[in-house]
Every structure is written in C-alpha cells, then in structure tokens.
Design a protein around this motif. Structure first.
Motif, PDB file in Angstrom:
ATOM      1  N   ILE A 181      -7.987   1.941  -6.622  1.00  0.00           N
ATOM      2  CA  ILE A 181      -6.757   1.309  -6.145  1.00  0.00           C
ATOM      3  C   ILE A 181      -5.526   2.098  -6.538  1.00  0.00           C
ATOM      4  O   ILE A 181      -4.454   1.924  -5.967  1.00  0.00           O
ATOM      5  CB  ILE A 181      -6.654  -0.139  -6.662  1.00  0.00           C
ATOM      6  N   GLY A 182      -5.654   2.988  -7.516  1.00  0.00           N
ATOM      7  CA  GLY A 182      -4.535   3.825  -7.941  1.00  0.00           C
ATOM      8  C   GLY A 182      -3.653   3.139  -8.963  1.00  0.00           C
ATOM      9  O   GLY A 182      -3.881   1.996  -9.368  1.00  0.00           O
ATOM     10  N   TYR A 183      -2.654   3.882  -9.384  1.00  0.00           N
ATOM     11  CA  TYR A 183      -1.657   3.363 -10.322  1.00  0.00           C
ATOM     12  C   TYR A 183      -0.403   2.999  -9.543  1.00  0.00           C
ATOM     13  O   TYR A 183       0.056   3.762  -8.685  1.00  0.00           O
ATOM     14  CB  TYR A 183      -1.333   4.395 -11.399  1.00  0.00           C
ATOM     15  N   MET A 184       0.154   1.848  -9.855  1.00  0.00           N
ATOM     16  CA  MET A 184       1.293   1.366  -9.077  1.00  0.00           C
ATOM     17  C   MET A 184       2.498   2.290  -9.190  1.00  0.00           C
ATOM     18  O   MET A 184       3.265   2.446  -8.241  1.00  0.00           O
ATOM     19  CB  MET A 184       1.660  -0.054  -9.516  1.00  0.00           C
ATOM     20  N   GLU A 185       2.666   2.948 -10.331  1.00  0.00           N
ATOM     21  CA  GLU A 185       3.805   3.849 -10.471  1.00  0.00           C
ATOM     22  C   GLU A 185       3.690   5.038  -9.520  1.00  0.00           C
ATOM     23  O   GLU A 185       4.712   5.579  -9.064  1.00  0.00           O
ATOM     24  CB  GLU A 185       3.941   4.336 -11.916  1.00  0.00           C
ATOM     25  N   ASP A 186       2.447   5.445  -9.190  1.00  0.00           N
ATOM     26  CA  ASP A 186       2.269   6.533  -8.226  1.00  0.00           C
ATOM     27  C   ASP A 186       2.694   6.099  -6.830  1.00  0.00           C
ATOM     28  O   ASP A 186       3.372   6.845  -6.109  1.00  0.00           O
ATOM     29  CB  ASP A 186       0.805   6.976  -8.202  1.00  0.00           C
ATOM     30  N   LEU A 187       2.279   4.908  -6.435  1.00  0.00           N
ATOM     31  CA  LEU A 187       2.645   4.421  -5.102  1.00  0.00           C
ATOM     32  C   LEU A 187       4.141   4.136  -5.012  1.00  0.00           C
ATOM     33  O   LEU A 187       4.770   4.378  -3.979  1.00  0.00           O
ATOM     34  CB  LEU A 187       1.835   3.166  -4.765  1.00  0.00           C
ATOM     35  N   ASP A 188       4.723   3.625  -6.093  1.00  0.00           N
ATOM     36  CA  ASP A 188       6.169   3.376  -6.098  1.00  0.00           C
ATOM     37  C   ASP A 188       6.950   4.674  -5.941  1.00  0.00           C
ATOM     38  O   ASP A 188       8.016   4.707  -5.308  1.00  0.00           O
ATOM     39  CB  ASP A 188       6.592   2.691  -7.399  1.00  0.00           C
ATOM     40  N   ALA A 189       6.421   5.745  -6.525  1.00  0.00           N
ATOM     41  CA  ALA A 189       7.133   7.026  -6.505  1.00  0.00           C
ATOM     42  C   ALA A 189       6.865   7.833  -5.233  1.00  0.00           C
ATOM     43  O   ALA A 189       7.554   8.821  -4.974  1.00  0.00           O
ATOM     44  CB  ALA A 189       6.745   7.855  -7.731  1.00  0.00           C
ATOM     45  N   ALA A 190       5.879   7.435  -4.437  1.00  0.00           N
ATOM     46  CA  ALA A 190       5.525   8.202  -3.247  1.00  0.00           C
ATOM     47  C   ALA A 190       6.592   8.064  -2.172  1.00  0.00           C
ATOM     48  O   ALA A 190       7.175   6.999  -1.966  1.00  0.00           O
ATOM     49  CB  ALA A 190       4.178   7.724  -2.711  1.00  0.00           C
ATOM     50  N   THR A 191       6.851   9.145  -1.475  1.00  0.00           N
ATOM     51  CA  THR A 191       7.846   9.147  -0.408  1.00  0.00           C
ATOM     52  C   THR A 191       7.181   8.907   0.941  1.00  0.00           C
ATOM     53  O   THR A 191       5.967   9.102   1.103  1.00  0.00           O
ATOM     54  CB  THR A 191       8.582  10.493  -0.367  1.00  0.00           C
ATOM     55  N   LEU A 192       7.972   8.520   1.918  1.00  0.00           N
ATOM     56  CA  LEU A 192       7.462   8.318   3.272  1.00  0.00           C
ATOM     57  C   LEU A 192       6.890   9.622   3.819  1.00  0.00           C
ATOM     58  O   LEU A 192       5.863   9.622   4.520  1.00  0.00           O
ATOM     59  CB  LEU A 192       8.567   7.801   4.182  1.00  0.00           C
ATOM     60  N   GLU A 193       7.517  10.718   3.475  1.00  0.00           N
ATOM     61  CA  GLU A 193       7.023  12.026   3.913  1.00  0.00           C
ATOM     62  C   GLU A 193       5.624  12.286   3.366  1.00  0.00           C
ATOM     63  O   GLU A 193       4.740  12.791   4.061  1.00  0.00           O
ATOM     64  CB  GLU A 193       7.971  13.126   3.453  1.00  0.00           C
ATOM     65  N   GLU A 194       5.371  11.912   2.112  1.00  0.00           N
ATOM     66  CA  GLU A 194       4.052  12.107   1.515  1.00  0.00           C
ATOM     67  C   GLU A 194       2.992  11.257   2.208  1.00  0.00           C
ATOM     68  O   GLU A 194       1.856  11.705   2.422  1.00  0.00           O
ATOM     69  CB  GLU A 194       4.095  11.788   0.020  1.00  0.00           C
ATOM     70  N   PHE A 195       3.353  10.034   2.582  1.00  0.00           N
ATOM     71  CA  PHE A 195       2.398   9.188   3.303  1.00  0.00           C
ATOM     72  C   PHE A 195       2.055   9.798   4.661  1.00  0.00           C
ATOM     73  O   PHE A 195       0.889   9.814   5.070  1.00  0.00           O
ATOM     74  CB  PHE A 195       2.962   7.775   3.479  1.00  0.00           C
ATOM     75  N   ASN A 196       3.037  10.290   5.369  1.00  0.00           N
ATOM     76  CA  ASN A 196       2.774  10.911   6.669  1.00  0.00           C
ATOM     77  C   ASN A 196       1.947  12.177   6.526  1.00  0.00           C
ATOM     78  O   ASN A 196       1.056  12.448   7.333  1.00  0.00           O
ATOM     79  CB  ASN A 196       4.090  11.204   7.386  1.00  0.00           C
ATOM     80  N   GLU A 197       2.211  12.953   5.497  1.00  0.00           N
ATOM     81  CA  GLU A 197       1.426  14.165   5.255  1.00  0.00           C
ATOM     82  C   GLU A 197      -0.024  13.812   4.923  1.00  0.00           C
ATOM     83  O   GLU A 197      -0.953  14.516   5.343  1.00  0.00           O
ATOM     84  CB  GLU A 197       2.045  14.961   4.106  1.00  0.00           C
TER      85      GLU A 197
END
Length: 440
Positions: A181-197
């Motif tokens: 499921i990952g760490y919430m701080e990683d998902l909070d810090a992720a950018t929209l650009e990273e999700f698209n990539e």
C-alpha cells in the motif's frame, strides 16, 4: 501479428470425483505488444474480461512507494468517454460484477458479464488503458481513499502490520521491503507529473495481458479485441533488475508493538525462492504438512494435543522475485513465546531429518490436486490463472502442466527443501507484541 494456438488435449485436470477437465486456450500478441489469451467455454452464458498489468508494489517511482496500489483505485475514476464515478455504475446496470487487486508484482482488473455484453467489457478495459483521466481532483480524492484504507486495514486493525514487519526483516535492498500500500508521506509528496509518468511507463499494452474467458466465439472476439485495443500505442520496454544481494546468514531478531492487540504473536520468517521455481511449489506443500487443517503436524501438536497455542499457521507468501515463508503462532494461556519457538523447531527438524510417510504424502498429493482443480472451476478462476501463469511464471501452459509438477514432487524433495531453506541462521525471529503505555 503473432498467433499461437494452445490446445492441450493430453494434459488433464482431475477433480475430486474423477472427472477430467481440459483447459483449452488461444494466445497471441497484437502489434502493439498486448498479449491476448482466449478461453472458450459455452456451457453458461457468462464471459469474463480481465487485464493483468505487470506492475505492483515493488515498482517504485523516484523511490516513492504505493503507486501501483494507488492506480488500482485511480483507474476507476473515469476516462475521456466515461464520466467520474460512472465506471462502476455502467457495470452494475448491465448485470455485471467487477473487482481489482494489486500485489507486490501485478495489478489485476476484471469484470464478469452476461456473454452478450462482451463488447462492453472490452470497451471498458480499452478505455482504462487508452483514455484515463489522471487529474489533480482524482488524485486528491483517491489519496483520501487510500489513507482511509491504510487506517482501516493496517494501522487500526489487529495484527494489520504483520506482513510489513515480515517484509522489512527479510529484505533490505529489494522493494519487497516496503508495504504494498506504500507510505502515505510518499503519496502526499508525489506530483501529478509523477503519476502521469508512472501510467505511461507501466500501463501500456506491451506490459499487459488481456484474458477473455467464457461464452465467446474465438474469431469474433479476436476482431473485437483488434477494434478496441489495436489502436492503443505501445510503450517503452519496462526494465526490471531487482535483487537482494545480501543473504541472510545470521539469525535476525525483531520486536514490533501493536496497539490494537492483546495477545502476543511469535513468527519465524525465511526468504525463499520466487513463485515460478519448483522449490516454491514444494514449500507450499511443506506449509500444508505443518498447518493445513486440524490433522496437520503443528495444529495437532500445539492446538489439539498440548494446548499451547490458539492458532498456528505456516504460509508460503509467494512473490515473483523471492518469496517469504512465515510460521506464526498465538500462545494459549501462560504458554511462553519461547516455548512455541522450541516446539515449532522440533517439527522443522523432523522434516529435515525424516522422510514423510507414504500415507501422509498421498494425502498431500490429493489435497493439491483438488485445490488446483477448484481454483479453475469457473471462467473467472481460469481467466486469472491464465493471466498469472503468463505474467508471473512466463508459461501459460502451466494451466495444464502445474498438476504434473505437483505429481513430480517426492518425499525426498520435501526433506531437501526443508534442509535448504528452513534453517535457524537463515531466518528472522519476530516478537509481535501488544503495545503498552510504557512502550514508546
């Protein structure tokens, strides 16, 4: 276009009542790299459409965890042609059912429809692949959904962090060290650009397998698949080189305090070979010998006879690159965790030094044959097996060959594997304890 027909007439699945069932399938690749597997079964007017992407929790983005599980949710948000929240309502209103799951190694989407809705199922999955809407609003919505899932299933659930503790003790370099499921701080810090990539890298057709199983016509289905998926552009080849260089040569000891439990738990955990190896299949059998039912060795000894444990389980957590073999036990009454460790070790040593009896071995073989047949007793079960064997084992033919692998395992194999992998200096000993006020 590469086209290969797999009609395995001689490999049979033998059910508990002696009825043989042949699994026939067709597999081929589209020009864009999408691997297609078709299984025709016209006995009931039902069809399963599914896509397995070769991406899971181990696939990180800029060393950030949790992206694959996040996308399991995000790709239900909608597409250019399916409005926000409409994906699920379309399926339900057309008499279908659906689900999606993410493991450390793959993500699996599937729908089951009346067979006259085959085209709808293909359209939905092609939309997910070709036209997803990955925007800030959807990311923020699903971020809250994932956080709530983390709280409900991990942080606030008794023994919810068990697997995470096992992973961090068996792996220090490989991404298996981190929770799916990952760490919430990683998902909070992720950018929209990273999700698209991330989507562009892992959700292309050349990293996916489409399985259609059930009441279909093969030629008609091929045409529909070409119509809906043929135009999806291919992505870059996914590169994977993930190893755990550091072997476990000395016993590791860890203690974890869980505020949600009252009973302590003791675990033994071992790093073992990946799921595609024969030794992984043998370790599945070792698990059944130790704790598969009330007549199994550990259950009968610790729960029934000596009444030292409320529960004991041996589990082979099979992953693609490596596996995690775990034996867990809950003490009964005043039984000490060290006592459970000693009793479990006695049974491991027996497996290492004594060949199991012919009676126990035959029972084991029957159990695995029945289990294998039951897993493939529906079109949806067959669809998932076909996808899994292709994506994670690299051999779709295992749908018919796996049973022969089980039959080829010998009592000597079981003894060998116990000696090779279940040694004291190769394991983690984990004390999973209640958290009290004096524990920081």
């Amino acid at each position: 276009m590469f086209d290969k027909i797999k009609l395995t007439a001689c490999a049979l699945l033998v059910s508990a009542v002696g009825v043989a069932q042949e699994v026939e399938f067709t597999e081929y690749d589209l020009d864009n790299g999408l691997h297609v597997i078709l299984h025709q079964d016209n006995t009931a007017p039902v069809v399963s459409t599914s896509v397995m992407y070769h991406v899971g929790g181990k696939d990180l983005k800029n060393n950030k965890t949790g992206f694959a599980h996040f996308f399991e949710h995000l790709l239900f948000e909608g597409t250019k042609n399916i409005g926000k929240g409409e994906f699920m309502s379309i399926i339900n209103s057309n008499g279908g059912s659906f689900n999606a799951t993410t493991s450390l190694d793959r993500t699996y989407y599937y729908e089951t429809f009346p067979s006259n809705k085959l085209e709808l199922g293909l359209w939905l999955e092609s939309e997910r692949m070709l036209h997803p809407v990955i925007g800030q609003e959807g990311v923020e919505t699903q971020n809250e959904v994932v956080k709530e899932e983390r709280r409900r299933s991990y942080d606030n659930r008794p023994y919810g962090n068990l697997l995470q503790v096992v992973q961090r003790n068996l792996f220090t370099e490989h991404p298996y060290k981190d929770p799916n499921i990952g760490y919430m701080e990683d998902l909070d810090a992720a950018t929209l650009e990273e999700f698209n990539e991330y989507f562009d890298e892992y959700y292309a057709p050349n990293n996916a397998t489409l399985v259609v199983a059930g009441d279909i016509d093969i030629d008609e289905t091929k045409k529909l698949i070409e119509d809906y998926f043929g135009a999806v552009p291919s992505g870059n080849e996914v590169s994977r080189t993930r190893v755990e260089e550091k072997p476990i040569n000395n016993k590791v000891t860890d203690t974890f305090h869980d505020p949600n439990i009252q009973l302590p738990m003791f675990l033994l955990a071992y790093r073992t070979p990946g799921m595609a190896t024969k030794d992984a299949q043998i370790l599945d059998m070792v698990s059944t010998i130790l704790s598969g039912g009330k007549s199994s060795r550990l259950y009968k000894k610790l729960v029934d006879d000596q009444k030292q444990a409320l529960q004991v389980s041996a589990i082979n957590l099979a992953f693609e690159d490596y596996s995690a073999y775990a034996i867990l036990s809950l003490p009964l009454g005043e039984t000490k965790l060290e006592t459970l460790k000693q009793e479990i070790d006695e049974e491991i040593i027996k497996l290492q030094n004594e060949t199991i009896s012919e009676r126990e071995f035959q029972k084991l073989q029957n159990t695995f044959e029945n289990r294998f047949v039951n897993a493939n007793s529906s079109v949806s079960g067959i669809a998932e097996s076909l996808a899994t064997y292709h994506v994670l084992h690299g051999n779709t033919d295992l749908i018919n060959e796996q049973i022969e692998i089980y039959r080829s395992i010998t009592p000597e194999d079981i003894k060998r594997v116990a000696n090779e992998y279940l040694n004291e200096n190769q394991r983690a000993e984990i004390y999973y304890l209640p958290k009290t006020d004096d524990v920081q």
